[in-house]
Design a protein around this motif. Structure first.
Motif, PDB file in Angstrom:
ATOM      1  N   ASN A 126       0.836  -1.191   0.000  1.00 51.45           N
ATOM      2  CA  ASN A 126       0.000   0.000   0.000  1.00 51.45           C
ATOM      3  C   ASN A 126       0.873   1.244   0.000  1.00 51.45           C
ATOM      4  OD1 ASN A 126      -2.389  -1.362   0.026  1.00 51.45           O
ATOM      5  ND2 ASN A 126      -2.756  -1.146   2.205  1.00 51.45           N
ATOM      6  N   PRO A 127       0.443   2.316  -0.681  1.00 49.77           N
ATOM      7  CA  PRO A 127       1.254   3.529  -0.693  1.00 49.77           C
ATOM      8  C   PRO A 127       1.323   4.221   0.653  1.00 49.77           C
ATOM      9  CG  PRO A 127      -0.845   3.928  -1.758  1.00 49.77           C
ATOM     10  CD  PRO A 127      -0.762   2.457  -1.515  1.00 49.77           C
ATOM     11  N   THR A 128       0.289   4.081   1.459  1.00 47.39           N
ATOM     12  CA  THR A 128       0.264   4.725   2.776  1.00 47.39           C
ATOM     13  C   THR A 128      -0.365   3.774   3.780  1.00 47.39           C
ATOM     14  OG1 THR A 128      -1.918   5.710   2.392  1.00 47.39           O
ATOM     15  CG2 THR A 128       0.008   7.030   1.770  1.00 47.39           C
ATOM     16  N   GLY A 129      -0.098   4.006   5.042  1.00 51.62           N
ATOM     17  CA  GLY A 129      -0.785   3.281   6.090  1.00 51.62           C
ATOM     18  C   GLY A 129      -0.225   1.905   6.384  1.00 51.62           C
ATOM     19  N   SER A 130      -0.950   1.170   7.225  1.00 55.10           N
ATOM     20  CA  SER A 130      -0.476  -0.114   7.741  1.00 55.10           C
ATOM     21  C   SER A 130      -1.471  -1.246   7.560  1.00 55.10           C
ATOM     22  CB  SER A 130      -0.152   0.026   9.238  1.00 55.10           C
ATOM     23  OG  SER A 130       0.770   1.059   9.475  1.00 55.10           O
ATOM     24  N   VAL A 131      -2.545  -1.002   6.825  1.00 54.45           N
ATOM     25  CA  VAL A 131      -3.635  -1.963   6.772  1.00 54.45           C
ATOM     26  C   VAL A 131      -3.229  -3.290   6.140  1.00 54.45           C
ATOM     27  CG1 VAL A 131      -4.540  -1.192   4.545  1.00 54.45           C
ATOM     28  CG2 VAL A 131      -6.088  -2.202   6.225  1.00 54.45           C
ATOM     29  N   GLN A 132      -2.187  -3.284   5.307  1.00 54.27           N
ATOM     30  CA  GLN A 132      -1.839  -4.519   4.600  1.00 54.27           C
ATOM     31  C   GLN A 132      -1.181  -5.559   5.502  1.00 54.27           C
ATOM     32  OE1 GLN A 132       1.154  -4.338   1.426  1.00 54.27           O
ATOM     33  NE2 GLN A 132      -0.281  -5.373   0.081  1.00 54.27           N
ATOM     34  N   LEU A 133      -0.420  -5.128   6.493  1.00 54.08           N
ATOM     35  CA  LEU A 133       0.325  -6.081   7.324  1.00 54.08           C
ATOM     36  C   LEU A 133      -0.587  -7.075   8.045  1.00 54.08           C
ATOM     37  CD1 LEU A 133       3.240  -3.947   8.806  1.00 54.08           C
ATOM     38  CD2 LEU A 133       3.156  -5.297   6.713  1.00 54.08           C
ATOM     39  N   PRO A 134      -1.673  -6.637   8.680  1.00 55.88           N
ATOM     40  CA  PRO A 134      -2.565  -7.627   9.291  1.00 55.88           C
ATOM     41  C   PRO A 134      -3.153  -8.600   8.278  1.00 55.88           C
ATOM     42  CG  PRO A 134      -3.021  -5.442  10.162  1.00 55.88           C
ATOM     43  CD  PRO A 134      -2.085  -5.253   9.006  1.00 55.88           C
ATOM     44  N   GLN A 135      -3.382  -8.139   7.065  1.00 56.85           N
ATOM     45  CA  GLN A 135      -3.982  -9.013   6.051  1.00 56.85           C
ATOM     46  C   GLN A 135      -3.028 -10.119   5.610  1.00 56.85           C
ATOM     47  OE1 GLN A 135      -4.941  -6.216   3.029  1.00 56.85           O
ATOM     48  NE2 GLN A 135      -6.577  -5.262   4.192  1.00 56.85           N
ATOM     49  N   ILE A 136      -1.731  -9.906   5.807  1.00 56.61           N
ATOM     50  CA  ILE A 136      -0.734 -10.888   5.380  1.00 56.61           C
ATOM     51  C   ILE A 136      -0.256 -11.759   6.539  1.00 56.61           C
ATOM     52  CG2 ILE A 136       1.584 -11.187   4.416  1.00 56.61           C
ATOM     53  CD1 ILE A 136       1.148  -8.591   2.857  1.00 56.61           C
ATOM     54  N   PHE A 137       0.033 -11.132   7.682  1.00 60.47           N
ATOM     55  CA  PHE A 137       0.731 -11.836   8.753  1.00 60.47           C
ATOM     56  C   PHE A 137      -0.155 -12.290   9.906  1.00 60.47           C
ATOM     57  CE2 PHE A 137       4.191  -8.984   7.039  1.00 60.47           C
ATOM     58  CZ  PHE A 137       4.871 -10.000   6.388  1.00 60.47           C
ATOM     59  N   ARG A 138      -1.371 -11.791  10.010  1.00 62.25           N
ATOM     60  CA  ARG A 138      -2.229 -12.208  11.118  1.00 62.25           C
ATOM     61  C   ARG A 138      -2.707 -13.649  10.914  1.00 62.25           C
ATOM     62  NH1 ARG A 138      -6.072  -8.718  10.550  1.00 62.25           N
ATOM     63  NH2 ARG A 138      -7.547 -10.198   9.645  1.00 62.25           N
ATOM     64  N   THR A 139      -2.835 -14.392  11.970  1.00 63.36           N
ATOM     65  CA  THR A 139      -3.297 -15.778  11.904  1.00 63.36           C
ATOM     66  C   THR A 139      -4.649 -15.853  11.192  1.00 63.36           C
ATOM     67  OG1 THR A 139      -2.163 -16.328  13.973  1.00 63.36           O
ATOM     68  CG2 THR A 139      -3.913 -17.818  13.250  1.00 63.36           C
ATOM     69  N   GLY A 140      -4.721 -16.681  10.148  1.00 59.60           N
ATOM     70  CA  GLY A 140      -5.973 -16.891   9.435  1.00 59.60           C
ATOM     71  C   GLY A 140      -6.407 -15.744   8.542  1.00 59.60           C
ATOM     72  N   ALA A 141      -5.548 -14.754   8.327  1.00 58.51           N
ATOM     73  CA  ALA A 141      -5.927 -13.586   7.529  1.00 58.51           C
ATOM     74  C   ALA A 141      -6.114 -13.957   6.060  1.00 58.51           C
ATOM     75  CB  ALA A 141      -4.879 -12.487   7.656  1.00 58.51           C
ATOM     76  N   VAL A 142      -6.817 -13.081   5.329  1.00 53.09           N
ATOM     77  CA  VAL A 142      -7.220 -13.389   3.966  1.00 53.09           C
ATOM     78  C   VAL A 142      -6.029 -13.605   3.032  1.00 53.09           C
ATOM     79  CG1 VAL A 142      -7.430 -10.936   3.351  1.00 53.09           C
ATOM     80  CG2 VAL A 142      -8.720 -12.641   2.066  1.00 53.09           C
ATOM     81  N   SER A 143      -4.904 -12.940   3.285  1.00 52.13           N
ATOM     82  CA  SER A 143      -3.732 -13.104   2.433  1.00 52.13           C
ATOM     83  C   SER A 143      -2.596 -13.852   3.124  1.00 52.13           C
ATOM     84  CB  SER A 143      -3.245 -11.733   1.948  1.00 52.13           C
ATOM     85  OG  SER A 143      -4.212 -11.126   1.135  1.00 52.13           O
ATOM     86  N   ASN A 144      -2.927 -14.559   4.190  1.00 54.26           N
ATOM     87  CA  ASN A 144      -1.947 -15.413   4.858  1.00 54.26           C
ATOM     88  C   ASN A 144      -2.027 -16.788   4.213  1.00 54.26           C
ATOM     89  OD1 ASN A 144      -0.498 -17.097   6.586  1.00 54.26           O
ATOM     90  ND2 ASN A 144      -1.206 -16.082   8.446  1.00 54.26           N
ATOM     91  N   PHE A 145      -1.248 -16.976   3.148  1.00 57.10           N
ATOM     92  CA  PHE A 145      -1.358 -18.187   2.341  1.00 57.10           C
ATOM     93  C   PHE A 145      -0.511 -19.348   2.863  1.00 57.10           C
ATOM     94  CE2 PHE A 145      -1.843 -14.705  -0.923  1.00 57.10           C
ATOM     95  CZ  PHE A 145      -3.218 -14.805  -1.000  1.00 57.10           C
ATOM     96  N   ASN A 146       0.416 -19.071   3.789  1.00 48.34           N
ATOM     97  CA  ASN A 146       1.391 -20.096   4.168  1.00 48.34           C
ATOM     98  C   ASN A 146       1.215 -20.591   5.602  1.00 48.34           C
ATOM     99  OD1 ASN A 146       2.249 -17.572   5.152  1.00 48.34           O
ATOM    100  ND2 ASN A 146       4.373 -18.248   5.291  1.00 48.34           N
ATOM    101  N   ASN A 147       0.038 -20.328   6.189  1.00 47.08           N
ATOM    102  CA  ASN A 147      -0.297 -20.836   7.518  1.00 47.08           C
ATOM    103  C   ASN A 147       0.622 -20.311   8.621  1.00 47.08           C
ATOM    104  OD1 ASN A 147      -2.463 -22.827   6.678  1.00 47.08           O
ATOM    105  ND2 ASN A 147      -0.732 -23.586   5.487  1.00 47.08           N
ATOM    106  N   PHE A 148       1.172 -19.138   8.415  1.00 45.80           N
ATOM    107  CA  PHE A 148       1.993 -18.506   9.447  1.00 45.80           C
ATOM    108  C   PHE A 148       1.109 -18.084  10.607  1.00 45.80           C
ATOM    109  CE2 PHE A 148       3.620 -14.435  11.205  1.00 45.80           C
ATOM    110  CZ  PHE A 148       4.798 -14.909  11.775  1.00 45.80           C
TER     111      PHE A 148
END
Length: 612
Positions: free
Chosen positions: A513-535
């Motif tokens: 994202n160009p600004t902000g922090s909203v993308q990190l929870p979508q990738i790294f949070r448990t069960g998040a929509v873009s957490n594809f590797n079960n981290f």
């Protein structure tokens, strides 16, 4: 290459992406006796886009494509834009917004007098109310399964973006004069400045009429009366809101010129005509006076998916502006464009904030942390830089070595101030790229202790850079004792395989994202929509929650640095390198500038001018 914007019906991962770069310099002034090209007011410029225009609602699941987003940016305006330094720029000619209270966080938006749609109707708080309803998911009471499909309940608006911020608001309040809307958040939200979007693109008065309502205030009355959705207390769908949402979702989709009421503009240009799958014509909005004034009379947008044909059209003068996606850029194409310099072609090129990465699956053969560490010690990042990244960053006359370097952070890019500190402390030094052959392979062998695990590596087989990365990684991993299975898929299948977890190692990228922090929870949070590797890491989960509550930049960066370190230490994977971005302009157009945003050179559209 990145996965496409992966959306669910109620909320979608924001995928998106961006970088810092410089523009091609202005040619030196000609001698007095020379006939100089002259930029003039008016005229037409032809732009080639890879895919046809399909929707006037670029925020919907069906409408969010690169072409639609670029047309939306040219035909609509709003409270903010983002500049090439990734800073939020207020457009106070459109209106103002202010944080009127910190606790609870309260934001007031006010639209200026005179801002109007191209049919003469004023832009009002009713338009903002509809935008809030569509982007917040506030009325939804649907229950979703693990694939984000609805199992019960109702999802009204299908917006292709994250709604975690606006979902934390109370129902907005519209002022008596209809010019202001006030949002009150139930919890602090760090990205409040961008939560409501950068443009106001959908006219509430048109949606109202199409849903059988009298006008925009009547639509706002509906939005003020329907109860908030609660998945634990599902209610029958409201029939009027259902009509409103259905029209918002798909009513603005069109491959040809629709009824003019569905093509309204409040920006510098408006859509004059569309020939399905062939071209779209933009004309200057004569009433526009609440932003930077455009110089061109018209723009003609044509479509060509073949990148080499785009370059040929630029050379032949059949196109004035082209913009290549990151997956279309190759050393040969950069050289082909550079060879057109004598024909007046100018290149806008630079590194973006999109980046390539190696990601490991925490389920399956690499679930033991020592095996993840072993594999990461074999990743030949320096070879990948030398053989893949450098040819994409500079042409034969440029110093690729000065621009291509190993990326050492999942969270920050080198153009961002915290990058140096985070990359020096996050643990990536343990996987020094220049020591793979001498020390990395031996460390991997020690960790494997004679084991020869088989790992499936997933990648896009239609992306030559991904193919090269796979070959280099596979050869290096084999030296340590790994058996590599080629799990590559074609461009139509690999994202589905990624989402299904059909890999042990995956090669793909993100566009930040160009600004902000909203993308990190979508990738790294448990069960998040873009957490594809079960981290899954409970501390990371807590830190991502804190990100949303901290509007202070310094505190956000501190939280991000902690996340960066924890992700690397867990053996999540390794970042590889930033992708370059590339556009080019012919001799009959001036003012085309490099942009890190996903709209590319269209960011500078107001400055484009026809050159005789």
């Amino acid at each position: 290459m990145r996965p496409g914007r992966i959306s669910k019906v109620v909320a979608a991962a924001a995928a998106l992406a961006l970088a810092l770069s410089a523009c091609t310099g202005t040619p030196p002034a000609p001698e007095e006796s020379s006939a100089a090209p002259t930029a003039i007011e008016g005229g037409n410029v032809t732009v080639l886009e890879a895919a046809p225009f399909t929707s006037f609602n670029a925020a919907s699941v069906t409408g969010q494509t690169a072409t639609n987003t670029r047309i939306d940016a040219a035909t609509h305006s709003g409270f903010t834009t983002v500049d090439s330094d990734l800073k939020i720029v207020k457009n106070e000619q459109f209106g103002t917004y202010e944080k009127v209270k910190d606790n609870p966080l309260t934001v007031k938006y006010t639209i200026n007098d005179g801002v109007q749609w191209s049919d003469g109707a004023p832009v009002t708080a009713d338009d903002l109310m509809l935008q809030w309803a569509a982007l917040s998911g506030w009325y939804n009471d649907a229950v979703l399964d693990e694939n984000f499909s609805i199992t019960s309940g109702t999802a009204y608006f299908h917006a292709a973006g994250d709604h975690s911020g606006l979902a934390q608001t109370e129902r907005p309040v519209i002022s008596d004069d209809g010019k202001s809307l006030t949002l009150t958040y139930t919890t602090a939200y760090s990205d409040w400045e961008t939560a409501l979007g950068s443009t106001v693109s959908i006219p509430a008065h048109i949606v109202a009429v199409r849903a059988g309502l009298a006008d925009a205030p009547a639509l706002s009355s509906v939005l003020q009366s329907v109860q908030r959705g609660d998945p634990s207390k599902q209610a029958p769908p409201d029939p009027t809101l259902r009509k409103v949402a259905d029209f918002w979702n798909t009513g603005f989709d069109s491959r040809s010129m629709p009824n003019p009421s569905l093509a309204l503009s409040n920006g510098p240009y408006l859509v004059k005509g569309i020939t399905a799958d062939q071209e779209l014509v933009l004309t200057r909005n004569a009433d526009y006076a609440w932003g930077e004034m455009p110089k061109l009379d018209t723009l003609t947008v044509k479509y060509e998916s073949d990148t080499d044909k785009q370059i040929a059209a630029l050379q032949a003068g059949a196109a004035d502006v082209i913009s290549l996606s990151t997956t279309q850029i190759s050393a040969a194409r950069i050289s082909a464009l550079d060879a057109l310099n004598d024909d007046g072609v100018q290149i806008q090129q630079g590194q973006g904030l999109g980046f390539d990465q190696v990601v490991l699956n925490f389920k399956g053969v690499l679930s033991p942390p020592e095996l993840r560490q072993a594999f990461l010690h074999t990743v030949p990042r320096q070879e990948i830089i030398d053989e893949v990244a450098k040819p994409l960053i500079a042409d034969a006359d440029a110093d690729a070595d000065a621009n291509a370097e190993v990326l050492n952070s999942f969270v920050f890019r080198p153009g961002q101030a915290p990058y140096r500190e985070s990359s020096g402390s996050n643990g990536t030094k343990e996987f020094a790229p220049d020591l793979v052959e001498t020390e990395g392979i031996e460390q991997a062998k020690e960790l494997l202790d004679g084991a020869k695990p088989t790992v499936r590596i997933l990648y896009n087989q239609d992306d030559p850079e991904r193919v090269a990365q796979f070959q280099l990684i596979a050869a290096s991993a084999a030296k340590a004792g790994f058996t590599v299975a080629d799990a590559g898929k074609n461009s139509k299948e690999w994202v589905a395989a990624l989402k299904a977890g059909a890999f042990d190692v995956a090669l793909y990228g993100w566009i930040s994202n160009p600004t902000g922090s909203v993308q990190l929870p979508q990738i790294f949070r448990t069960g998040a929509v873009s957490n594809f590797n079960n981290f899954s890491n409970t501390v990371v989960d807590q830190l991502t929650e804190q990100l949303a509550l901290n509007p202070d930049d310094a505190k956000q960066n501190a939280l991000k640095m902690q996340i960066d370190k924890l992700v690397v230490e867990a053996g999540y994977g390794l970042p590889l390198f930033q992708r370059t971005t590339l556009s080019a302009a012919g001799k009959h157009v001036a003012g085309v500038k490099y942009s890190p945003l996903d709209i590319g050179p269209w960011q500078s559209i107001a400055a484009w001018a026809y050159v005789k």
